[in-house]
Design a protein around this motif. Sequence first.
Motif, short mmCIF file in Angstrom:
data_model
loop_
_atom_site.label_atom_id
_atom_site.label_comp_id
_atom_site.label_asym_id
_atom_site.label_seq_id
_atom_site.Cartn_x
_atom_site.Cartn_y
_atom_site.Cartn_z
N ARG A 84 -18.74 16.91 42.38
CA ARG A 84 -18.16 18.10 43.00
C ARG A 84 -18.48 19.32 42.13
O ARG A 84 -18.05 19.39 40.99
N GLU A 85 -19.16 20.28 42.72
CA GLU A 85 -19.60 21.45 41.95
C GLU A 85 -18.42 22.24 41.37
O GLU A 85 -18.51 22.80 40.29
N GLY A 86 -17.29 22.28 42.09
CA GLY A 86 -16.16 23.07 41.64
C GLY A 86 -15.26 22.40 40.63
O GLY A 86 -14.26 22.99 40.20
N VAL A 87 -15.59 21.15 40.24
CA VAL A 87 -14.79 20.43 39.25
C VAL A 87 -15.53 20.44 37.92
O VAL A 87 -16.62 19.88 37.80
N HIS A 88 -14.93 21.07 36.92
CA HIS A 88 -15.58 21.22 35.61
C HIS A 88 -15.07 20.17 34.63
O HIS A 88 -13.91 20.20 34.21
N VAL A 89 -15.94 19.21 34.30
CA VAL A 89 -15.61 18.21 33.29
C VAL A 89 -15.96 18.79 31.92
O VAL A 89 -17.13 18.96 31.58
N ALA A 90 -14.91 19.11 31.15
CA ALA A 90 -15.11 19.80 29.88
C ALA A 90 -15.43 18.86 28.73
O ALA A 90 -15.86 19.30 27.66
N GLY A 91 -15.22 17.56 28.94
CA GLY A 91 -15.49 16.61 27.87
C GLY A 91 -14.97 15.23 28.20
O GLY A 91 -14.31 15.03 29.22
N VAL A 92 -15.30 14.29 27.33
CA VAL A 92 -14.96 12.89 27.54
C VAL A 92 -14.25 12.33 26.31
O VAL A 92 -14.64 12.62 25.17
N ILE A 93 -13.20 11.55 26.55
CA ILE A 93 -12.57 10.75 25.49
C ILE A 93 -12.74 9.29 25.89
O ILE A 93 -12.35 8.90 26.99
N PHE A 94 -13.32 8.50 25.02
CA PHE A 94 -13.53 7.09 25.30
C PHE A 94 -12.33 6.27 24.81
O PHE A 94 -11.77 6.56 23.74
N ASN A 95 -11.97 5.27 25.57
CA ASN A 95 -10.84 4.42 25.22
C ASN A 95 -11.32 2.98 24.99
O ASN A 95 -12.32 2.56 25.55
N ARG A 96 -10.56 2.24 24.18
CA ARG A 96 -10.85 0.84 23.87
C ARG A 96 -12.26 0.66 23.28
O ARG A 96 -13.01 -0.22 23.69
N VAL A 97 -12.57 1.49 22.31
CA VAL A 97 -13.87 1.42 21.63
C VAL A 97 -13.80 0.36 20.55
O VAL A 97 -12.84 0.29 19.77
N GLY A 98 -14.84 -0.48 20.48
CA GLY A 98 -14.80 -1.65 19.62
C GLY A 98 -15.10 -1.40 18.15
O GLY A 98 -14.61 -2.14 17.29
N SER A 99 -15.90 -0.37 17.85
CA SER A 99 -16.31 -0.15 16.46
C SER A 99 -16.96 1.23 16.35
O SER A 99 -17.23 1.90 17.36
N GLU A 100 -17.23 1.65 15.11
CA GLU A 100 -17.93 2.92 14.89
C GLU A 100 -19.34 2.86 15.50
O GLU A 100 -19.83 3.86 16.04
#
Length: 217
Positions: free
Chosen positions: A138-154
């Motif tokens: 959707r062009e009118g929806v601005h995703v400003a960033g992502v937070i990842f969950n349940r990450v296993g390691s660095e």
Amino acid sequence: MKSSFLIAAPTSGSGKTTIARGLMALLTAKGYQVQPFKCGPDYIDTKFHEAVCGRPSVNLDTFMATPEHVCELFAHYGKDADVCIVEGMMGLFDGYDRDKGSSAEIAQVLDIPVVLVVDAKSAAYSTAALLSGFVHFREGVHVAGVIFNRVGSEKHFAMLQQVCYDLNIPCLGYLPKSTVLEQGSRYLGLDFSQLPETKQLVELIEHHVRWKQLLSE
């Protein structure tokens, strides 16, 4: 300048309530006045919000109310806040009729950015296809960033950062896998004042999430 953003996810169960509550608790502890909101008529998540923010969480629902009224509620309850955090419902584009009434629609109505919480368990570069779809749907929806969950390691997180780099999407950090946080999700509807994992959650978010960058949104 007041910071406002909506926390959403591709699907239910991705961890948006955990991350929303953790950010609310962290910012409140640092002295910010945080006004919480919840998409839809949900009454359980609002109790979690109130427990950590010390002020009532307000429902925003374009099925039950007009877009104009939703904007009025947002402006009224957020007028004396430093930060307004809206927790989405279900998947970002899930509404009562296609995406009508969805978290995405509320983000558009309020003209605020979306922070997408992605469950990265058992996934790496395949998240590129998922993120690309959500960012461009959707062009009118601005995703400003992502937070990842349940990450296993660095190392796992480094692979996910590569996804964001290739798609030119800000990576705002992650939460590691945690049996304590997973256990916390079982408290739904029970005792909102007793959340034993909150202290650990706040510490993890402060360490792993770029929360200061969020405040610039």
